[in-house]
Design a protein around this motif. Structure first.
Motif, PDB file in Angstrom:
ATOM      1  N   LYS A  21      -3.044   1.885 -26.151  1.00 19.42           N
ATOM      2  CA  LYS A  21      -2.615   1.443 -24.821  1.00 19.42           C
ATOM      3  C   LYS A  21      -2.164  -0.018 -24.849  1.00 19.42           C
ATOM      4  CE  LYS A  21      -3.889   1.203 -19.946  1.00 19.42           C
ATOM      5  NZ  LYS A  21      -4.964   1.279 -18.937  1.00 19.42           N
ATOM      6  N   GLU A  25       1.462  -1.274 -23.750  1.00 18.38           N
ATOM      7  CA  GLU A  25       1.628  -2.292 -22.710  1.00 18.38           C
ATOM      8  C   GLU A  25       2.412  -3.496 -23.225  1.00 18.38           C
ATOM      9  OE1 GLU A  25      -0.534  -4.273 -18.949  1.00 18.38           O
ATOM     10  OE2 GLU A  25      -1.768  -3.090 -20.327  1.00 18.38           O
ATOM     11  N   ALA A  46      -4.477   8.173 -16.001  1.00 15.16           N
ATOM     12  CA  ALA A  46      -4.890   6.813 -15.641  1.00 15.16           C
ATOM     13  C   ALA A  46      -3.929   5.784 -16.220  1.00 15.16           C
ATOM     14  CB  ALA A  46      -6.309   6.556 -16.138  1.00 15.16           C
ATOM     15  N   CYS A  47      -3.500   6.011 -17.456  1.00 22.76           N
ATOM     16  CA  CYS A  47      -2.556   5.096 -18.104  1.00 22.76           C
ATOM     17  C   CYS A  47      -1.226   5.086 -17.356  1.00 22.76           C
ATOM     18  CB  CYS A  47      -2.358   5.523 -19.557  1.00 22.76           C
ATOM     19  SG  CYS A  47      -1.146   4.539 -20.473  1.00 22.76           S
ATOM     20  N   GLU A  49      -0.620   5.828 -14.213  1.00 24.60           N
ATOM     21  CA  GLU A  49      -0.764   5.163 -12.917  1.00 24.60           C
ATOM     22  C   GLU A  49      -0.829   3.647 -13.078  1.00 24.60           C
ATOM     23  OE1 GLU A  49      -4.233   6.958 -11.244  1.00 24.60           O
ATOM     24  OE2 GLU A  49      -3.192   8.817 -10.666  1.00 24.60           O
ATOM     25  N   ASP A  50      -1.575   3.192 -14.095  1.00 22.07           N
ATOM     26  CA  ASP A  50      -1.709   1.763 -14.355  1.00 22.07           C
ATOM     27  C   ASP A  50      -0.357   1.141 -14.686  1.00 22.07           C
ATOM     28  OD1 ASP A  50      -2.740  -0.776 -14.971  1.00 22.07           O
ATOM     29  OD2 ASP A  50      -3.175  -0.211 -17.045  1.00 22.07           O
ATOM     30  N   SER A  53       2.100   1.065 -11.760  1.00 23.83           N
ATOM     31  CA  SER A  53       1.730   0.051 -10.770  1.00 23.83           C
ATOM     32  C   SER A  53       2.222  -1.336 -11.181  1.00 23.83           C
ATOM     33  CB  SER A  53       0.210   0.022 -10.576  1.00 23.83           C
ATOM     34  OG  SER A  53      -0.443  -0.568 -11.705  1.00 23.83           O
ATOM     35  N   LYS A  54       2.465  -1.506 -12.482  1.00 21.55           N
ATOM     36  CA  LYS A  54       2.972  -2.775 -13.009  1.00 21.55           C
ATOM     37  C   LYS A  54       4.494  -2.783 -13.164  1.00 21.55           C
ATOM     38  CE  LYS A  54      -1.362  -3.574 -15.501  1.00 21.55           C
ATOM     39  NZ  LYS A  54      -2.053  -3.545 -16.815  1.00 21.55           N
TER      40      LYS A  54
END
Length: 254
Positions: A21, A25, A46-47, A49-50, A53-54
């Protein structure tokens, strides 16, 4: 933040947590479109969505890298979505640690299949697209365990195998504008090293303390340290660096 990967698409296996991850990123933050492959659906969600969101350009795919049919399908879907694949990071991994005399066939097979067969399946599927476009960056995640580590005869053999795999890819694919390199982490604070602490019967804090005592720079590694090294190899400007193994361990490894 740099935009050195703008217009590039990166695929990261085992990319929903930990080192994977962090790599995803790092590349996404520098404007790469990223595709994250994993078998853990909850972690993938979850990844996704994270990252969204960025503002990152991301898709996630549930795929078992040991199964060529799933890999081929995922790769074709990624190419259909993004139009290309420029960077492949073979990061998916597992541990099944034990001393040799206690190790079961399944422990050996699982580690070999995920690390070696998984990297083979992914690279074979991706390289045809890289060859057509005359450009590619392949980065395989090895380990300092490739040099030998008690209780990890399977993992050490697999990670050493990845280094030979990397060097051969560099020889075969270089003429097509494709480089292949390997990053070999030392002690990094992840769920995997937490599992190691549990296996040997100490707390994670005790494992960190013991590990740091042997690291020349005097600190443990973080996933971001590995992501930084991967980004170097993934850079378009690193075209004359291929077939190399970079130990990211806070000191020299022989």
């Amino acid at each position: 933040m740099s935009e050195r990967f703008i217009g590039r698409t990166a695929v990261i296996t085992g990319g929903s947590r930990g080192i994977g991850k962090a790599i995803a990123e790092q590349l996404a933050s520098e404007k790469a479109a990223v595709a994250v492959l994993d078998i853990n659906e909850d972690a993938l969600k979850a990844c996704e969505e994270d990252f969204k969101s960025k503002g990152y350009d991301i898709i996630v795919k549930k795929a078992d890298v040991t199964l060529s049919a799933e890999v081929n399908k995922a790769v074709e879907e990624i190419v259909e979505h993004f139009g290309q694949i420029d960077i492949l990071v073979n990061n998916a991994g597992v541990i099944r640690d034990n001393l040799l005399f206690k190790m079961e066939d399944a422990d050996w097979d699982m580690v070999m299949n995920v690390h070696l067969k998984g990297s083979f399946n992914m690279t074979r599927a991706v390289q045809s697209h890289m060859v057509k476009q005359k450009y590619g960056r392949i980065i395989n995640i090895s380990s300092t365990s490739a040099l030998g580590n008690r209780g990890q005869v399977n993992y050490s053999a697999a990670k050493a195998g990845l280094q030979g795999f990397t060097k051969t890819l560099a020889i075969e694919l270089g003429r097509y504008g494709i480089t292949a390199n390997s990053v070999a982490p030392g002690f990094i604070e992840t769920d995997m090293t937490k599992a190691t602490a549990e296996r040997i019967g100490i707390t994670f804090e005790q494992l960190i303390e013991a590990s740091v005592s042997a690291i020349p720079v005097g600190r443990s590694g973080k996933p971001e340290d590995i992501a930084n090294a991967v980004a170097f190899f993934a850079d378009e400007k690193s075209s004359f660096v291929s077939g190399q193994v970079l130990y990211v361990a806070g000191g020299p490894k022989n």
